[in-house]
Design an enzyme around this catalytic site. Structure first.
Site, mmCIF file in Angstrom:
data_model
loop_
_atom_site.group_PDB
_atom_site.id
_atom_site.type_symbol
_atom_site.label_atom_id
_atom_site.label_comp_id
_atom_site.label_asym_id
_atom_site.label_seq_id
_atom_site.Cartn_x
_atom_site.Cartn_y
_atom_site.Cartn_z
ATOM 1 N N CYS A 1 -20.450 -7.173 21.854
ATOM 2 C CA CYS A 1 -21.752 -7.707 22.264
ATOM 3 C C CYS A 1 -22.625 -6.662 22.959
ATOM 4 O O CYS A 1 -23.784 -6.472 22.608
ATOM 5 C CB CYS A 1 -21.546 -8.911 23.174
ATOM 6 S SG CYS A 1 -23.084 -9.627 23.803
ATOM 7 N N CYS B 1 0.841 -1.193 0.000
ATOM 8 C CA CYS B 1 0.000 0.000 0.000
ATOM 9 C C CYS B 1 0.878 1.246 0.000
ATOM 10 O O CYS B 1 2.008 1.227 0.497
ATOM 11 C CB CYS B 1 -0.903 0.001 1.237
ATOM 12 S SG CYS B 1 -2.163 1.310 1.236
ATOM 13 N N CYS C 1 -30.238 -14.960 24.207
ATOM 14 C CA CYS C 1 -30.275 -13.553 23.801
ATOM 15 C C CYS C 1 -31.411 -13.318 22.809
ATOM 16 O O CYS C 1 -31.597 -14.091 21.857
ATOM 17 C CB CYS C 1 -28.937 -13.158 23.168
ATOM 18 S SG CYS C 1 -28.895 -11.453 22.581
ATOM 19 N N CYS D 1 -25.329 -16.533 24.692
ATOM 20 C CA CYS D 1 -25.947 -16.158 23.418
ATOM 21 C C CYS D 1 -27.257 -16.923 23.179
ATOM 22 O O CYS D 1 -28.144 -16.433 22.482
ATOM 23 C CB CYS D 1 -24.994 -16.428 22.259
ATOM 24 S SG CYS D 1 -23.507 -15.417 22.249
ATOM 25 N N ASP E 1 -10.549 -12.914 5.080
ATOM 26 C CA ASP E 1 -9.393 -12.017 5.079
ATOM 27 C C ASP E 1 -8.936 -11.646 6.487
ATOM 28 O O ASP E 1 -7.825 -11.144 6.668
ATOM 29 C CB ASP E 1 -9.642 -10.765 4.238
ATOM 30 C CG ASP E 1 -10.741 -9.878 4.771
ATOM 31 O OD1 ASP E 1 -11.708 -10.401 5.339
ATOM 32 O OD2 ASP E 1 -10.641 -8.650 4.609
ATOM 33 N N CYS F 1 -19.476 -19.410 8.364
ATOM 34 C CA CYS F 1 -18.514 -18.536 7.691
ATOM 35 C C CYS F 1 -18.014 -19.066 6.354
ATOM 36 O O CYS F 1 -17.031 -18.548 5.813
ATOM 37 C CB CYS F 1 -17.317 -18.264 8.611
ATOM 38 S SG CYS F 1 -17.705 -17.144 9.976
ATOM 39 N N CYS G 1 -21.802 -11.050 6.095
ATOM 40 C CA CYS G 1 -21.328 -12.320 6.641
ATOM 41 C C CYS G 1 -21.393 -12.398 8.163
ATOM 42 O O CYS G 1 -21.632 -13.473 8.714
ATOM 43 C CB CYS G 1 -19.924 -12.624 6.152
ATOM 44 S SG CYS G 1 -18.682 -11.387 6.532
ATOM 45 N N TYR H 1 -4.097 1.993 11.938
ATOM 46 C CA TYR H 1 -4.997 0.932 12.395
ATOM 47 C C TYR H 1 -5.130 -0.235 11.416
ATOM 48 O O TYR H 1 -5.928 -1.143 11.641
ATOM 49 C CB TYR H 1 -6.379 1.493 12.713
ATOM 50 C CG TYR H 1 -7.030 2.305 11.611
ATOM 51 C CD1 TYR H 1 -7.217 1.794 10.334
ATOM 52 C CD2 TYR H 1 -7.482 3.604 11.857
ATOM 53 C CE1 TYR H 1 -7.829 2.523 9.341
ATOM 54 C CE2 TYR H 1 -8.098 4.357 10.861
ATOM 55 C CZ TYR H 1 -8.268 3.813 9.612
ATOM 56 O OH TYR H 1 -8.879 4.541 8.623
#
Length: 402
Positions: free
Chosen positions: A344, A15, A316, A313, A273, A257, A251, A21
């Site tokens: 979360c 790049c 939830c 979860c 990625d 996944c 996604c 970040y």
């Protein structure tokens, strides 16, 4: 064969910027000095993908690093090969994510002619954008990005604005949103910045779950007042899509996944990625078939981990909206997929405050009724000391109200 798309990194992490970040830049330490996808690798990838059964829908996503480092000749070759190997009646889509600084009028004309959809990284006004997004020489980039965008606008290239929500921008949702609207950017993607150091502590530029929830709530209130039919926010669109059609268009919301493949510059293939790692290398387009990748036990094991949630979860109210969230926000906290996502608490706060109104929008769409701003809703009063409506055992003031 199950349909899938490709996310291709033809220059790997190379790049012209050094955004503090960037989660992918470390990959430069493990690749060639100047990683570039060769023409032979490019042709093998395109030809083999076009031979798979994708219901004649072939989706190519180009990312980096910075893919426009390759110059226009590479992109002309991409289109040439796609045309050469496309089966009769094929629909080909190309999306390209760029920092925008290298976009010339020539490139913009090309992207317009072949209908590339561009995602341009812009973190808001100059002082916010330039805080982290600098060149290798540590110079600010906002003016360069806006110059590139002007070339794209002039040539009527379709574009989305990608804004990373970091520790600086997370406090400025109103300012960023209004800035994008003032510049007539009506397609927004807001991406949470969450990175951990070697001790699994959040890096300084990252956000917390609480930050994320507050940011999204403020963003939603701005959008719903006047912009339901004017501004497209990818997250909001995906929520409405799920409520209307019952399927997931992003996604992180899904239950598995196994949705796309990452192809690195040398033809190496990975499941995501965020997880371009040696232990998750699935093979190479030069030596393996797409059947090999699709049927890989490593690929399926990785995908199945998405549904291995934390025990909390299961109860939830919003589990269908995230299915445990993106794995990277779980594994980064520990080595187990059973960890709660770092975001979360933020997701809960957001859905507690917005889901009833999203449902009104969805129901109107289902009934072919016009949806207009503002949406008013009478909701049952929730006291600060009431049980939190997210389903936890905590009081509202100690949970999603925070």
């Amino acid at each position: 064969m199950k349909s899938f798309s490709l996310l291709i990194k033809p220059v790997s992490a190379d790049c012209n910027l050094r955004c503090e970040y960037c989660f992918y830049i470390d990959h430069l330490d493990t690749v060639e000095k100047k990683p570039r996808m060769s023409e032979s690798t490019l042709e093998t990838m395109i030809a083999s993908y076009m031979q798979t059964d994708q219901n004649n829908q072939y989706a190519f996503g180009w990312q980096g690093g910075e893919p426009t480092l390759l110059g226009i000749k590479f992109w002309e070759k991409v289109v040439e090969l796609q045309t050469k190997y496309a089966p009769p009646g094929a629909v080909i889509s190309n999306g390209l994510q760029t920092n925008g600084t290298l976009i010339t009028d020539e490139l913009a004309k090309f992207f317009a002619e072949y209908r590339f959809l561009l995602g341009v990284s812009l973190d808001g006004p100059r002082y916010l954008h330039d805080f982290y997004r600098k060149t290798i020489g540590n110079t600010p980039t906002h003016n360069l990005v806006m110059r590139g965008i002007e070339h794209l606008k002039k040539n009527k290239v379709e574009l989305n604005i990608l804004s990373l929500v970091n520790n600086k921008t997370v406090k400025k949702p109103s300012e960023i949103y209004r800035y994008l609207k003032e510049h007539e950017f009506y397609y927004h993607q807001y991406i949470p910045c969450v990175e951990f150091d070697g001790n699994r502590n959040l890096k300084p530029y990252s956000i917390t779950g609480e930050d994320w929830g507050t940011f999204l709530c403020e963003l939603f209130e701005l959008w719903i007042k006047t912009d339901i039919n004017k501004v497209s926010i990818r997250l909001f669109d995906s929520i409405i899509n799920y409520l209307v059609h019952g399927n997931y268009s992003v996604c992180y919301m899904g239950t598995n996944c196994c949705q796309y493949f990452v192809v690195e510059y040398d033809g190496s293939v990975y499941p995501c990625d965020f997880f371009v790692r040696k232990d998750l290398l699935l093979g190479n387009v030069k030596t393996n078939s797409w059947d090999d990748f699709v049927n890989s036990s490593k690929y399926h094991d990785f995908g199945a981990q998405k549904a291995e949630w934390n025990d909390t979860c299961k109860d939830c109210l919003f589990i269908n909206m995230c299915n445990g969230d993106c794995q990277i926000f779980r594994f980064s906290r520990s080595l187990s997929s059973h960890s709660l996502s770092i975001l979360c608490k933020g997701w809960k706060k957001f859905y507690v405050n917005t889901l009833p109104r999203f449902k009104i929008i969805a129901n109107a769409i289902k009934n072919n009724k016009e949806v207009s701003s503002p949406i008013q809703i009478k909701a049952k009063k929730i006291g600060r000391n009431s049980p939190c409506p997210c389903g936890s055992l905590k009081k509202y003031k100690d949970c999603c109200l925070r």
